[in-house]
Design a protein around this motif. Sequence first.
Motif, short mmCIF file in Angstrom:
data_model
loop_
_atom_site.label_atom_id
_atom_site.label_comp_id
_atom_site.label_asym_id
_atom_site.label_seq_id
_atom_site.Cartn_x
_atom_site.Cartn_y
_atom_site.Cartn_z
N ALA A 176 0.96 -1.05 0.37
CA ALA A 176 0.13 0.22 0.61
C ALA A 176 0.93 1.41 0.20
N ARG A 177 -0.01 2.15 -0.62
CA ARG A 177 1.11 3.40 -0.77
C ARG A 177 0.54 4.62 0.45
N VAL A 178 0.93 4.98 1.06
CA VAL A 178 0.46 5.89 2.28
C VAL A 178 0.90 7.26 2.15
N THR A 179 0.07 7.81 2.06
CA THR A 179 0.82 9.64 2.21
C THR A 179 0.56 10.19 4.10
N VAL A 180 1.77 10.48 4.00
CA VAL A 180 2.37 11.36 5.87
C VAL A 180 2.06 12.64 6.07
N GLN A 181 1.79 12.52 7.18
CA GLN A 181 2.50 13.96 7.88
C GLN A 181 3.49 13.77 8.51
N ARG A 182 5.06 14.22 8.21
CA ARG A 182 5.90 13.49 9.21
C ARG A 182 6.87 14.69 9.64
N ASN A 183 6.74 15.35 10.87
CA ASN A 183 7.79 16.29 10.65
C ASN A 183 7.28 17.93 10.14
N GLY A 184 5.74 17.44 9.87
CA GLY A 184 5.68 19.12 9.27
C GLY A 184 5.71 18.98 7.38
N GLN A 185 6.18 17.54 7.64
CA GLN A 185 6.70 17.35 5.66
C GLN A 185 5.87 16.07 4.99
N GLN A 186 4.89 16.28 3.93
CA GLN A 186 4.27 15.37 3.73
C GLN A 186 5.09 14.23 2.59
N GLN A 187 5.21 13.34 2.62
CA GLN A 187 5.98 11.77 2.23
C GLN A 187 4.77 10.81 1.78
N ASP A 188 5.53 10.67 0.79
CA ASP A 188 4.14 8.81 0.29
C ASP A 188 5.74 7.84 1.09
N VAL A 189 4.94 7.39 1.81
CA VAL A 189 5.62 5.52 1.87
C VAL A 189 4.55 4.52 1.40
N VAL A 190 5.83 3.19 0.89
CA VAL A 190 5.28 2.16 0.23
C VAL A 190 5.27 0.93 1.49
N LEU A 191 3.81 0.89 1.50
CA LEU A 191 3.78 -0.35 2.87
C LEU A 191 4.65 -2.20 2.22
N ASN A 192 5.38 -2.84 2.40
CA ASN A 192 5.00 -3.66 2.40
C ASN A 192 4.26 -4.94 3.07
N LEU A 193 3.19 -4.79 2.87
CA LEU A 193 2.32 -4.97 4.38
C LEU A 193 2.68 -6.99 4.21
N ALA A 194 2.92 -7.73 2.31
CA ALA A 194 2.89 -8.89 2.86
C ALA A 194 4.06 -8.98 3.13
N GLN A 195 5.76 -8.20 3.07
CA GLN A 195 6.84 -9.16 3.67
C GLN A 195 6.30 -8.28 5.70
N VAL A 196 6.01 -8.17 5.85
CA VAL A 196 5.97 -7.45 7.22
C VAL A 196 4.53 -8.84 8.09
N THR A 197 3.38 -9.48 6.91
CA THR A 197 2.76 -10.60 7.23
C THR A 197 3.36 -11.90 7.15
N GLN A 198 4.55 -11.88 6.19
CA GLN A 198 4.83 -13.24 6.66
C GLN A 198 5.57 -13.28 7.64
N GLU A 199 6.39 -12.57 7.92
CA GLU A 199 7.21 -12.32 9.63
C GLU A 199 6.43 -12.18 10.22
N ALA A 200 5.73 -12.37 10.44
CA ALA A 200 4.73 -11.79 11.37
C ALA A 200 3.68 -13.55 11.76
N GLU A 201 3.54 -13.91 10.87
CA GLU A 201 2.98 -14.67 11.02
C GLU A 201 4.00 -16.45 10.49
N ALA A 202 5.58 -15.85 10.49
CA ALA A 202 6.62 -17.09 11.22
C ALA A 202 6.89 -16.63 12.42
N LEU A 203 6.89 -16.00 12.50
CA LEU A 203 6.80 -15.91 14.34
C LEU A 203 6.60 -16.00 14.90
N ALA A 204 5.07 -16.10 14.67
CA ALA A 204 4.15 -17.17 15.78
C ALA A 204 4.27 -18.57 15.48
#
Length: 131
Positions: free
Chosen positions: A70-98
């Motif tokens: 997912a591509r999210v637009t965030v305001q961080r320290n007064g600056q707008q920036q787009d962050v690409v979230l690699n959800l599949a990788q994090v989901t995989q890691e979370a499931e592996a940890l579980a």
Amino acid sequence: SLIADVMRPQPVFANGKQTGYRVYPGRNRQAFLRLGLRPGDLVTAINGTQLDDPDHGQQIFNTLASSSEARVTVQRNGQQQDVVLNLAQVTQEAEALAGASSGTAAPGDQAQPAPQGPPPAEQPRAPDNNL
């Protein structure tokens, strides 16, 4: 849900209108940080959809659980920036940890415990002659 484990979104309003969601780490702080988010980031859009509607904002957040990226637009320290979230990788890691915590480690799981050697041999106690 996995998203609830990773982040806690809180709606933010300015002048009576919702401007987005401030996100904080959930139980899985590591995954939150690996996504590229920072505690207190104000998420104003997900995949180009503005999060300015209280009725739909939470639903849009919930779609993250079924997305691989997912591509999210965030305001961080007064600056707008787009962050690409690699959800599949994090989901995989979370499931592996579980899985690892229940005794089955996924292949390629980086969170493997160090190999344990044999327990130290019991030393026989010297008799206590000071009685």
